[in-house]
Design a protein around this motif. Structure first.
Motif, PDB file in Angstrom:
ATOM      1  N   GLY A  14       0.811  -1.223   0.000  1.00 31.65           N
ATOM      2  CA  GLY A  14       0.000   0.000   0.000  1.00 31.65           C
ATOM      3  C   GLY A  14       0.841   1.267   0.000  1.00 31.65           C
ATOM      4  N   ASN A  15       0.195   2.366   0.396  1.00 33.13           N
ATOM      5  CA  ASN A  15       0.828   3.692   0.330  1.00 33.13           C
ATOM      6  C   ASN A  15       2.137   3.753   1.113  1.00 33.13           C
ATOM      7  OD1 ASN A  15      -1.267   4.880  -1.161  1.00 33.13           O
ATOM      8  ND2 ASN A  15      -2.531   4.896   0.688  1.00 33.13           N
ATOM      9  N   MET A  16       2.103   3.207   2.327  1.00 32.61           N
ATOM     10  CA  MET A  16       3.283   3.320   3.182  1.00 32.61           C
ATOM     11  C   MET A  16       4.457   2.539   2.592  1.00 32.61           C
ATOM     12  SD  MET A  16       4.132   5.076   5.662  1.00 32.61           S
ATOM     13  CE  MET A  16       2.983   6.004   6.582  1.00 32.61           C
ATOM     14  N   ASN A  38       1.621  -8.829  -1.951  1.00 34.16           N
ATOM     15  CA  ASN A  38       0.324  -8.139  -1.927  1.00 34.16           C
ATOM     16  C   ASN A  38      -0.690  -9.020  -2.659  1.00 34.16           C
ATOM     17  OD1 ASN A  38      -0.687  -5.262  -1.237  1.00 34.16           O
ATOM     18  ND2 ASN A  38      -1.600  -5.633  -3.223  1.00 34.16           N
ATOM     19  N   PRO A  39      -1.962  -9.016  -2.214  1.00 34.63           N
ATOM     20  CA  PRO A  39      -2.937  -9.861  -2.912  1.00 34.63           C
ATOM     21  C   PRO A  39      -3.200  -9.431  -4.355  1.00 34.63           C
ATOM     22  CG  PRO A  39      -3.835  -9.014  -0.828  1.00 34.63           C
ATOM     23  CD  PRO A  39      -2.512  -8.366  -1.028  1.00 34.63           C
ATOM     24  N   SER A  40      -3.412  -8.123  -4.590  1.00 32.90           N
ATOM     25  CA  SER A  40      -3.741  -7.701  -5.963  1.00 32.90           C
ATOM     26  C   SER A  40      -2.454  -7.351  -6.707  1.00 32.90           C
ATOM     27  CB  SER A  40      -4.695  -6.517  -5.932  1.00 32.90           C
ATOM     28  OG  SER A  40      -4.100  -5.449  -5.241  1.00 32.90           O
ATOM     29  N   LYS A  43      -0.349  -2.936  -7.790  1.00 33.62           N
ATOM     30  CA  LYS A  43       0.662  -2.226  -6.986  1.00 33.62           C
ATOM     31  C   LYS A  43       2.016  -2.917  -7.079  1.00 33.62           C
ATOM     32  CE  LYS A  43      -2.912  -0.957  -3.743  1.00 33.62           C
ATOM     33  NZ  LYS A  43      -3.501  -1.331  -2.467  1.00 33.62           N
ATOM     34  N   ASN A  59       2.653 -14.123   0.911  1.00 35.06           N
ATOM     35  CA  ASN A  59       3.379 -13.487   2.024  1.00 35.06           C
ATOM     36  C   ASN A  59       4.506 -14.373   2.549  1.00 35.06           C
ATOM     37  OD1 ASN A  59       1.530 -11.433   1.816  1.00 35.06           O
ATOM     38  ND2 ASN A  59       0.331 -12.038   3.602  1.00 35.06           N
ATOM     39  N   VAL A  73       0.119  -4.078   6.638  1.00 34.73           N
ATOM     40  CA  VAL A  73      -1.301  -4.284   6.318  1.00 34.73           C
ATOM     41  C   VAL A  73      -2.152  -3.546   7.351  1.00 34.73           C
ATOM     42  CG1 VAL A  73      -0.891  -6.524   5.231  1.00 34.73           C
ATOM     43  CG2 VAL A  73      -1.461  -6.436   7.668  1.00 34.73           C
ATOM     44  N   LYS A  74      -3.417  -3.422   7.078  1.00 35.27           N
ATOM     45  CA  LYS A  74      -4.333  -2.757   8.009  1.00 35.27           C
ATOM     46  C   LYS A  74      -4.390  -3.527   9.331  1.00 35.27           C
ATOM     47  CE  LYS A  74      -5.908   0.580   5.374  1.00 35.27           C
ATOM     48  NZ  LYS A  74      -5.316   1.900   5.645  1.00 35.27           N
ATOM     49  N   LEU A  77      -6.272  -6.824   9.809  1.00 37.21           N
ATOM     50  CA  LEU A  77      -5.798  -8.034   9.118  1.00 37.21           C
ATOM     51  C   LEU A  77      -4.575  -8.647   9.800  1.00 37.21           C
ATOM     52  CD1 LEU A  77      -5.993  -6.834   5.409  1.00 37.21           C
ATOM     53  CD2 LEU A  77      -7.485  -8.484   6.535  1.00 37.21           C
ATOM     54  N   ILE A 100       3.942  -1.679  11.259  1.00 35.09           N
ATOM     55  CA  ILE A 100       3.579  -0.256  11.245  1.00 35.09           C
ATOM     56  C   ILE A 100       2.092  -0.055  11.525  1.00 35.09           C
ATOM     57  CG2 ILE A 100       5.486   0.408   9.722  1.00 35.09           C
ATOM     58  CD1 ILE A 100       3.479   0.658   7.430  1.00 35.09           C
ATOM     59  N   ALA A 101       1.395  -1.144  11.905  1.00 39.36           N
ATOM     60  CA  ALA A 101      -0.043  -1.015  12.152  1.00 39.36           C
ATOM     61  C   ALA A 101      -0.308  -0.194  13.412  1.00 39.36           C
ATOM     62  CB  ALA A 101      -0.661  -2.392  12.299  1.00 39.36           C
ATOM     63  N   PRO A 124       4.665   5.480  11.901  1.00 40.20           N
ATOM     64  CA  PRO A 124       4.996   6.588  10.988  1.00 40.20           C
ATOM     65  C   PRO A 124       3.800   7.532  10.911  1.00 40.20           C
ATOM     66  CG  PRO A 124       4.705   4.475   9.806  1.00 40.20           C
ATOM     67  CD  PRO A 124       4.154   4.302  11.183  1.00 40.20           C
ATOM     68  N   THR A 126       1.503  10.472   8.356  1.00 38.26           N
ATOM     69  CA  THR A 126       1.157  10.620   6.931  1.00 38.26           C
ATOM     70  C   THR A 126       2.211  11.386   6.118  1.00 38.26           C
ATOM     71  OG1 THR A 126      -1.021  10.903   7.846  1.00 38.26           O
ATOM     72  CG2 THR A 126      -0.877  10.981   5.477  1.00 38.26           C
TER      73      THR A 126
HETATM   74  N1  LIG Z   1      -0.628   5.804   5.486  1.00 39.53           N
HETATM   75  C1  LIG Z   1      -0.187   6.354   6.613  1.00 39.53           C
HETATM   76  O1  LIG Z   1       0.107   7.547   6.686  1.00 39.53           O
HETATM   77  C2  LIG Z   1       0.020   5.498   7.863  1.00 39.53           C
HETATM   78  C3  LIG Z   1       0.516   6.100   9.016  1.00 39.53           C
HETATM   79  C4  LIG Z   1       0.743   5.316  10.150  1.00 39.53           C
HETATM   80  C5  LIG Z   1       0.467   3.965  10.129  1.00 39.53           C
HETATM   81  N2  LIG Z   1      -0.040   3.395   9.001  1.00 39.53           N
HETATM   82  C6  LIG Z   1      -0.344   1.958   9.025  1.00 39.53           C
HETATM   83  O2  LIG Z   1       0.375   1.317   7.995  1.00 39.53           O
HETATM   84  C7  LIG Z   1      -0.347   0.188   7.534  1.00 39.53           C
HETATM   85  C8  LIG Z   1      -0.455   0.288   6.023  1.00 39.53           C
HETATM   86  O3  LIG Z   1      -1.041   1.519   5.703  1.00 39.53           O
HETATM   87  P1  LIG Z   1      -1.198   2.017   4.203  1.00 39.53           P
HETATM   88  O4  LIG Z   1      -1.597   3.435   4.263  1.00 39.53           O
HETATM   89  O5  LIG Z   1       0.004   1.616   3.401  1.00 39.53           O
HETATM   90  O6  LIG Z   1      -2.470   1.111   3.792  1.00 39.53           O
HETATM   91  P2  LIG Z   1      -2.997   0.677   2.359  1.00 39.53           P
HETATM   92  O7  LIG Z   1      -2.564   1.658   1.319  1.00 39.53           O
HETATM   93  O8  LIG Z   1      -4.438   0.357   2.502  1.00 39.53           O
HETATM   94  O9  LIG Z   1      -2.193  -0.688   2.089  1.00 39.53           O
HETATM   95  C9  LIG Z   1      -2.485  -1.914   2.693  1.00 39.53           C
HETATM   96  C10 LIG Z   1      -2.067  -2.987   1.684  1.00 39.53           C
HETATM   97  O10 LIG Z   1      -2.222  -4.254   2.302  1.00 39.53           O
HETATM   98  C11 LIG Z   1      -2.634  -5.155   1.267  1.00 39.53           C
HETATM   99  N3  LIG Z   1      -3.209  -6.362   1.856  1.00 39.53           N
HETATM  100  C12 LIG Z   1      -4.509  -6.629   2.172  1.00 39.53           C
HETATM  101  N4  LIG Z   1      -4.605  -7.879   2.674  1.00 39.53           N
HETATM  102  C13 LIG Z   1      -3.352  -8.402   2.678  1.00 39.53           C
HETATM  103  C14 LIG Z   1      -2.821  -9.654   3.053  1.00 39.53           C
HETATM  104  N5  LIG Z   1      -3.588 -10.614   3.581  1.00 39.53           N
HETATM  105  N6  LIG Z   1      -1.502  -9.857   2.893  1.00 39.53           N
HETATM  106  C15 LIG Z   1      -0.700  -8.895   2.359  1.00 39.53           C
HETATM  107  N7  LIG Z   1      -1.148  -7.685   2.001  1.00 39.53           N
HETATM  108  C16 LIG Z   1      -2.457  -7.443   2.149  1.00 39.53           C
HETATM  109  C17 LIG Z   1      -3.624  -4.348   0.465  1.00 39.53           C
HETATM  110  O11 LIG Z   1      -3.744  -4.942  -0.803  1.00 39.53           O
HETATM  111  P3  LIG Z   1      -5.040  -4.790  -1.750  1.00 39.53           P
HETATM  112  O12 LIG Z   1      -5.189  -3.342  -2.019  1.00 39.53           O
HETATM  113  O13 LIG Z   1      -4.679  -5.603  -2.916  1.00 39.53           O
HETATM  114  O14 LIG Z   1      -6.181  -5.337  -0.919  1.00 39.53           O
HETATM  115  C18 LIG Z   1      -2.922  -2.991   0.412  1.00 39.53           C
HETATM  116  O15 LIG Z   1      -2.071  -2.877  -0.714  1.00 39.53           O
HETATM  117  C19 LIG Z   1      -1.701   0.202   8.241  1.00 39.53           C
HETATM  118  O16 LIG Z   1      -1.677  -0.711   9.304  1.00 39.53           O
HETATM  119  C20 LIG Z   1      -1.798   1.624   8.769  1.00 39.53           C
HETATM  120  O17 LIG Z   1      -2.521   1.663   9.988  1.00 39.53           O
HETATM  121  C21 LIG Z   1      -0.257   4.127   7.861  1.00 39.53           C
END
Ligand SMILES: NC(=O)c1ccc[n+]([C@@H]2O[C@H](COP(=O)([O-])OP(=O)(O)OC[C@H]3O[C@@H](n4cnc5c(N)ncnc54)[C@H](OP(=O)(O)O)[C@@H]3O)[C@@H](O)[C@H]2O)c1
Length: 275
Positions: A14-16, A38-40, A43, A59, A73-74, A77, A100-101, A124, A126
């Motif tokens: 994902g984004n991070m 990653n499942p899809s 990315k 994984n 991951v979220k 999960l 990082i969850a 981390p 945003t």
């Molecule tokens: N973004 C931020 O600023 C931020 C800040 C602090 C903490 N975090 C934490 O960082 C984590 C990731 O955040 P993000 O913003 O990168 O989220 P995100 O963009 O939603 O990315 C999550 C990724 O996990 C993938 N995923 C889903 N199920 C999975 C599985 N079973 N095995 C492997 N990958 C899987 C998703 O794939 P699909 O799209 O294919 O389903 C998606 O690409 C979260 O826990 C969040 O709380 C983020």
């Protein structure tokens, strides 16, 4: 002879992950030492094309080859992802797990991954997505100082890092740095609105506010002075800034900030109980 780069796996693309991997490779970390699952597909294809990392939909496959595994991951999960790794990755105890969850405490990972798992929790924020993050790090007792240094170097690719001593500190850190961008946006939106009310168009108002926020932050970073002294330096006695600051002080801005942060800390403590 130079040492081979450590193999690192990212679970979740994902984004991070995209930001951290981009920061690492553009600063010289070899893409071939980075494995992402990653499942899809989209990315992964993007990461592979841009940074030449290795990718998989499995994984356990990427975790198997890596010494350091970043769980990105979220939070909802996390239990499922960890339990799957625990079941399918031999020698998981010899690898360092970075998560990082938000909201899941270190002790929970002992349930997910076993008591001797080496786990580092990273919070981390945003702005990491634009290379200006502030990450708080907390390790359990099994993590070596060499691993701490390596993990610091990963998160330094997307901003600054700070090691913390316990979960209470991490809750406070999260209330300041994790939620902080929202506080600044709220304040900036207020200033933008004030300029609009007084006749500027929204785009001009936004530009003024953005550049002023950036300038103030840069001055604070560059200066050894206390923030209160920097504030005083732009507040001549009897001038217009002093009048505005007087209004803020009458409204007890400092007290409001203290209450806001405390409310966020309490909420972080409550949310930790959900996992
Ligand atoms: N973004 C931020 O600023 C931020 C800040 C602090 C903490 N975090 C934490 O960082 C984590 C990731 O955040 P993000 O913003 O990168 O989220 P995100 O963009 O939603 O990315 C999550 C990724 O996990 C993938 N995923 C889903 N199920 C999975 C599985 N079973 N095995 C492997 N990958 C899987 C998703 O794939 P699909 O799209 O294919 O389903 C998606 O690409 C979260 O826990 C969040 O709380 C983020």
């Amino acid at each position: 002879m130079t040492q081979a780069p450590r193999k690192i796996a990212f679970i979740g693309a994902g984004n991070m992950t995209q930001s951290i991997v981009g920061g690492m490779v553009s600063n010289g970390y070899p893409g071939h030492a980075i494995h992402v699952s990653n499942p899809s597909a989209a990315k992964l294809e993007q990461l592979q094309a841009r940074w030449q990392v290795q990718t998989s939909h499995d994984n356990a496959e990427v975790a198997n080859v890596a010494e350091v595994i970043v769980l990105a991951v979220k939070p909802q999960l996390m239990a499922e992802v960890c339990q799957d790794l625990q079941a399918r990755v031999p020698h998981l105890q010899d690898k360092t797990i970075v998560t990082i969850a938000a909201g899941i405490r270190l002790e929970k990972y002992a349930d997910y991954l076993g008591d001797s798992a080496r786990v580092v929790r990273v919070m981390p924020n945003t702005p990491s997505l634009v290379g200006q993050g502030m990450s708080g790090l907390l390790a359990n007792a099994h993590v070596s100082s060499a691993d701490r240094d390596f993990i610091t170097s990963i998160f330094q690719q997307v901003g600054d890092t700070m090691w913390l001593t316990d979960e209470d500190q991490l809750d406070i850190f999260t209330a300041i740095a994790g939620s902080g961008p929202a506080y600044f946006f709220e304040f900036m939106a207020g200033l933008q609105q004030a300029a609009v009310t007084l006749g500027f168009d929204a785009a001009e108002a936004r530009r003024m506010v953005e550049q002023t926020a950036l300038g103030a932050a840069t001055m604070a970073i560059d200066s050894e002075l206390e923030l209160s002294e920097l504030r005083q330096q732009v507040t001549s006695k009897g001038g217009s800034t002093a009048k505005a600051i007087e209004v803020y002080q009458q409204s007890q801005l400092e007290q409001i900030s203290a209450e806001a942060v405390l409310a966020a800390v309490r909420r972080n403590q409550e949310m930790a109980k959900l996992f």
